[in-house]
Write a protein that holds these residues in place. Structure first.
Motif, short mmCIF file in Angstrom:
data_model
loop_
_atom_site.label_atom_id
_atom_site.label_comp_id
_atom_site.label_asym_id
_atom_site.label_seq_id
_atom_site.Cartn_x
_atom_site.Cartn_y
_atom_site.Cartn_z
N TRP A 23 0.81 -1.22 0.00
CA TRP A 23 0.00 0.00 0.00
C TRP A 23 0.84 1.28 0.00
N SER A 25 3.10 4.13 -1.63
CA SER A 25 3.30 4.76 -2.94
C SER A 25 4.78 4.87 -3.33
N TYR A 26 5.68 5.05 -2.37
CA TYR A 26 7.10 5.10 -2.69
C TYR A 26 7.56 3.72 -3.20
N GLU A 29 6.29 3.43 -6.72
CA GLU A 29 7.08 4.27 -7.63
C GLU A 29 8.36 3.58 -8.07
N SER B 25 5.79 8.79 3.31
CA SER B 25 6.55 9.79 2.58
C SER B 25 5.68 10.67 1.68
N TYR B 26 4.58 10.15 1.16
CA TYR B 26 3.68 11.01 0.36
C TYR B 26 3.04 12.06 1.27
#
Ligand SMILES: N[C@@H](CCC(=O)N[C@@H](CS)C(=O)NCC(=O)O)C(=O)O
Ligand SMILES: N[C@@H](CCC(=O)N[C@@H](CS)C(=O)NCC(=O)O)C(=O)O
Ligand code: FES
Lengths: 104, 104
Positions: A23, A25-26, A29, B25-26
């Motif tokens: 889950w 996002s980093y 990415e 981090s987001y």
């Protein structure tokens, strides 16, 4: 320990390894950056392994000093996280590392 | 519900509100973008509130359709997550929204 040995074995036998959380996002990415560059990383989702995931994250911290995800290895070498990998890419060094490791 | 009313009150009374998680981090990226633009967001760390954090996340999902963090509001309006906020900034629209909301 047995777990440290198994991490060392996995990162030397696979050109690109990403320890991730589904889950995060980093983590997504960095996984999609590798796909764009034509490398198929071995992805290990730490949040899909039950209590072993936490154990594995502690082992990664002992081996690399990094407790965060994503945790990236190329050609058996510890690269770091998402920002480290993106920085290497911006400098044009990631493609070289991937081809030297036989990932592309 | 009482929780929905309290969220509506918080987002209308504060120019910028970010529902976040401390280790994400987001969430950090969107918080530091606002700081760079001179806006001091009201930050609510969902992982620091015990079981209420999970309740609040469910309420945000009901109100906005978004279950992820960061969850951003400007001038009482739901903006979305990190990528939505960054896109607005790239288009030059974020500064305008912030000044209209009285955040800068
Ligand atoms: N700069 C690092 C940041 C890594 C990071 O903070 N990861 C977060 C998730 S996005 C994490 O693992 N947080 C857990 C913690 O901080 O304990 C990177 O690019 O990978
Ligand atoms: N594009 C969204 C991505 C949001 C997102 O996937 N957030 C993650 C943490 S980085 C999350 O809340 N994951 C929880 C889940 O997927 O259930 C944004 O920019 O905010
Ligand atoms: S948990 Fe949000 S970017 Fe990793």
């Amino acid at each position: 320990s047995r777990l440290e040995e198994s991490v060392k074995k996995i990162v030397t036998e696979n050109p690109v390894v990403v320890y991730s959380k589904t889950w995060c996002s980093y983590s997504s990415e960095v996984k999609s950056l590798f796909k764009r560059l034509g490398a198929e990383p071995l992805v290990i989702e730490l949040d899909q392994m039950g209590p072993q995931g936490r154990q594995l994250q502690k082992t990664l911290e002992r081996l690399t000093g990094q407790h965060t995800v994503p945790n990236v290895f190329i050609g058996g070498k510890h690269i770091g996280g998402c920002t480290d990998t993106v920085k290497l890419h911006r400098k044009g060094e990631l493609r070289l590392l991937l081809s030297e490791a036989g990932a592309t």
